[in-house]
Design an enzyme around this catalytic site. Structure first.
Site, short mmCIF file in Angstrom:
data_model
loop_
_atom_site.label_atom_id
_atom_site.label_comp_id
_atom_site.label_asym_id
_atom_site.label_seq_id
_atom_site.Cartn_x
_atom_site.Cartn_y
_atom_site.Cartn_z
N SER A 269 -4.10 55.45 10.43
CA SER A 269 -4.38 55.57 8.99
C SER A 269 -4.79 54.22 8.39
O SER A 269 -5.65 54.16 7.50
CB SER A 269 -3.19 56.17 8.23
OG SER A 269 -2.14 55.25 8.13
N ASN A 270 -4.22 53.13 8.88
CA ASN A 270 -4.67 51.81 8.40
C ASN A 270 -6.12 51.55 8.82
O ASN A 270 -6.92 51.06 8.03
CB ASN A 270 -3.76 50.70 8.93
CG ASN A 270 -2.55 50.48 8.04
OD1 ASN A 270 -2.69 49.99 6.92
ND2 ASN A 270 -1.38 50.89 8.50
N HIS B 285 2.43 44.49 9.27
CA HIS B 285 3.80 44.83 9.69
C HIS B 285 4.52 45.50 8.51
O HIS B 285 4.44 45.01 7.38
CB HIS B 285 4.54 43.56 10.12
CG HIS B 285 5.91 43.85 10.63
ND1 HIS B 285 6.14 44.40 11.87
CD2 HIS B 285 7.13 43.72 10.04
CE1 HIS B 285 7.44 44.57 12.03
NE2 HIS B 285 8.07 44.16 10.94
C1 GAR Z 1 1.93 51.16 10.19
O1 GAR Z 1 3.00 51.42 9.31
C2 GAR Z 1 1.96 49.74 10.67
O2 GAR Z 1 2.40 48.82 9.68
C3 GAR Z 1 2.95 49.81 11.80
O3 GAR Z 1 2.68 51.02 12.44
C4 GAR Z 1 2.13 51.94 11.50
C5 GAR Z 1 0.82 52.44 12.05
O4 GAR Z 1 0.30 53.49 11.27
N1 GAR Z 1 2.82 48.69 12.67
C6 GAR Z 1 3.81 48.16 13.35
O5 GAR Z 1 4.95 48.57 13.31
C7 GAR Z 1 3.41 46.97 14.20
N2 GAR Z 1 4.56 46.43 14.87
P1 GAR Z 1 -1.23 53.85 11.34
O6 GAR Z 1 -1.55 54.07 12.82
O7 GAR Z 1 -1.34 55.13 10.57
O8 GAR Z 1 -2.00 52.74 10.75
#
Ligand code: GAR
Length: 209
Positions: free
Chosen positions: A13-14, A109
């Site tokens: 999603s990011n 993070h």
């Molecule tokens: C996000 O919340 C990111 O901050 C976290 O994983 C999630 C990924 O979501 N990252 C970590 O914990 C890194 N150590 P996404 O795949 O939907 O972007």
């Protein structure tokens, strides 16, 4: 334009929110590659639908961390990548790899660093009873979640918060913060020099005071 690779392991999603920067005419980056260490990462499909080239590299096919990282590095060089964005990439990177991309790799993070490095940040924030939580964008250094901080967004912890609804409020902020930070980097209004984050002020890059 800076050629960007986004590294993911899951939902993406990011990554998707970063791809929206393509609609901003003054954005000086080019999304060239999405790389995942998981074949079934939902973000891979999302990236393909968005017309971005994707690569899957199976970390389990390599005898150790660094040989996997060397394969990733070779792939990034093949695609002439200038800048690496970690977006939910859940593999610890070797010092060797991090040094190759020093000053040219960022991570998001889900906590207000230096609090809650590592995993399960929302659960730990609730357990500790902090009233303020959030997310952090930082340059990557060999030590996990310890690099120079570029930007943070704070999210209040509400009395009845569960891990899920706290995580989802933080995630909304992540999407906004990460795009802002990446745009600043690509447009040279922020950079890393001598281990410090410099911000543009009056046409010059300087340390915040
Ligand atoms: C996000 O919340 C990111 O901050 C976290 O994983 C999630 C990924 O979501 N990252 C970590 O914990 C890194 N150590 P996404 O795949 O939907 O972007």
């Amino acid at each position: 334009k800076k050629r960007i690779a986004v590294l993911i392991s899951g939902r993406g999603s990011n990554m998707l929110s970063l791809l929206k920067l393509r609609n901003e005419s003054d954005f000086n980056g080019l999304f060239s590659l999405v790389l995942s260490n998981k074949a079934d990462a939902k973000g891979l499909e999302t990236a393909r639908n968005e017309g971005i080239e994707t690569v899957f590299i199976d970390h389990k096919a390599f005898p150790d961390r660094e040989s996997f990282d060397r394969e990733m590095h070779a792939t990034l060089l093949n695609h002439k990548i200038d800048f690496v964005v970690l977006a939910g990439f859940m593999r610890i990177l070797s010092s060797w790899f991090v040094e190759q991309w020093e000053g040219r790799m960022i991570n998001i993070h889900p906590s207000l660093l230096p609090l809650f490095r590592g995993v399960d940040t929302h659960r730990r924030a609730l357990e500790e009873g902090v009233r303020l939580h959030g997310c952090t964008v930082h340059y990557v250094v060999p030590e996990l979640d310890a690099g120079p901080i570029i930007a943070q967004a704070a999210v209040p912890v509400l009395p009845d918060d569960t891990e899920e609804n706290l995580a989802s409020r933080v995630l909304k902020q992540e999407h906004i913060l990460y795009a802002q930070a990446l745009k600043m980097i690509c447009n040279h209004t922020v950079c890393l020099e001598g281990g410090k984050v410099l911000y543009q002020k009056n046409g010059a890059l300087q340390q915040e005071t």
